[in-house]
Design an enzyme around this catalytic site. Sequence first.
Site, short mmCIF file in Angstrom:
data_model
loop_
_atom_site.label_atom_id
_atom_site.label_comp_id
_atom_site.label_asym_id
_atom_site.label_seq_id
_atom_site.Cartn_x
_atom_site.Cartn_y
_atom_site.Cartn_z
N GLU A 59 35.32 40.50 34.06
CA GLU A 59 34.84 41.12 35.18
C GLU A 59 35.03 42.69 35.13
O GLU A 59 34.27 43.52 35.87
CB GLU A 59 35.38 40.48 36.46
CG GLU A 59 36.96 40.63 36.66
CD GLU A 59 37.21 41.77 37.34
OE1 GLU A 59 36.61 42.53 37.99
OE2 GLU A 59 38.29 42.24 37.26
N HIS A 61 35.86 36.83 38.34
CA HIS A 61 37.08 37.24 38.54
C HIS A 61 38.39 36.33 38.10
O HIS A 61 39.12 36.81 37.62
CB HIS A 61 37.08 37.67 40.22
CG HIS A 61 37.75 38.92 40.43
ND1 HIS A 61 38.95 38.90 40.83
CD2 HIS A 61 37.45 40.36 40.69
CE1 HIS A 61 39.50 40.20 41.18
NE2 HIS A 61 38.43 40.85 40.96
#
Length: 337
Positions: free
Chosen positions: A10, A306
Amino acid sequence: MIKVDGSFGEGGGQILRSSLTLAMMTNQAFEIINIRANRKKSGLLRQHLTAVKAAIKISNAKVEGDFIGSTKLSFFPSKVESGDYDFKVGSAGSCILVLQTILPALMLLNKKSTLYLEGGTHNPMAPPFDFLKNSFLPVLKKMGVDVEMSLKRAGFYPAGGGQLCIIINPIKCLSRVSINEFGDLLKIKPKIIHSNLPFSIASRELSTIRKKLNIDFDDRDCIEQLDSIGPGNVVAIDVITSTITQSFYSFAFRGIKAESIAQNCINQVNNYINIKAPIGEFLCDQLIIPMVYAKGSLLCSNLSMHTKTNIEIVKKFIDIEIEIKKINDVQVQLIFI
């Protein structure tokens, strides 16, 4: 020295924060390059630098590259020490993310720590205070971690200026945690977090929640007026089951109707109830590092980039097996071995 590429996965600030946390907990040095490479403005911003400074302070670390805009940092931790600490972000940047960085390292010590944090407490780019208090800390409590957190003043974006006090009590024993059942739906509890804005906004948001979720409540019990430097409005809905409390939030922005802000939060709630995984996307991400030490299993909604990135960063510092078991199209089970 462990090498970390901040453009991996991410590519945001979580890679730096998790690396700092794990370095302190394992007493291993690391070097990170390409800090926040996938963000519009790369490098260290004020809230990231505050997290670095906090990590330096509690672990007596030496560091290179700790300045605003830095895209490379080397961190050499020493012994993590409990104590009384005061950290200020100096902007609306999230002080919650500073706490996220240092809490895991302090929570495993046998002496109490008290933290005073100043900055953003209700920032749309980070978990708000209420999420930690209602969802995250109760899971830590199941692990045997006793943390008290109080909001002295709210800090909304962009004014900031929020103040938190956190007491981390000595741990007695870290317990294994398994949360694999959604449980019975007991209550849906709305709250409007509100400051320096007309009450009509909160009333419209509650009206939308009442109509769309078909629940009844007294508006007077659902508006929390907070002291803050600047205006702020957050729609919060807690989904309380026999297993867990999962909190959802939607932040107001200039030009966006109150009804739309409420609907955004309602959509999150409906999605959570339909998926029936007790651990939602954001809570899952927050629990990765504590679960590495507590062990156990979590039934989660599908993992975000994430969370996947966070798991890979953990594996750089700790030799651990984290099994990702697909249950169906919308659920996965994480098993920490």
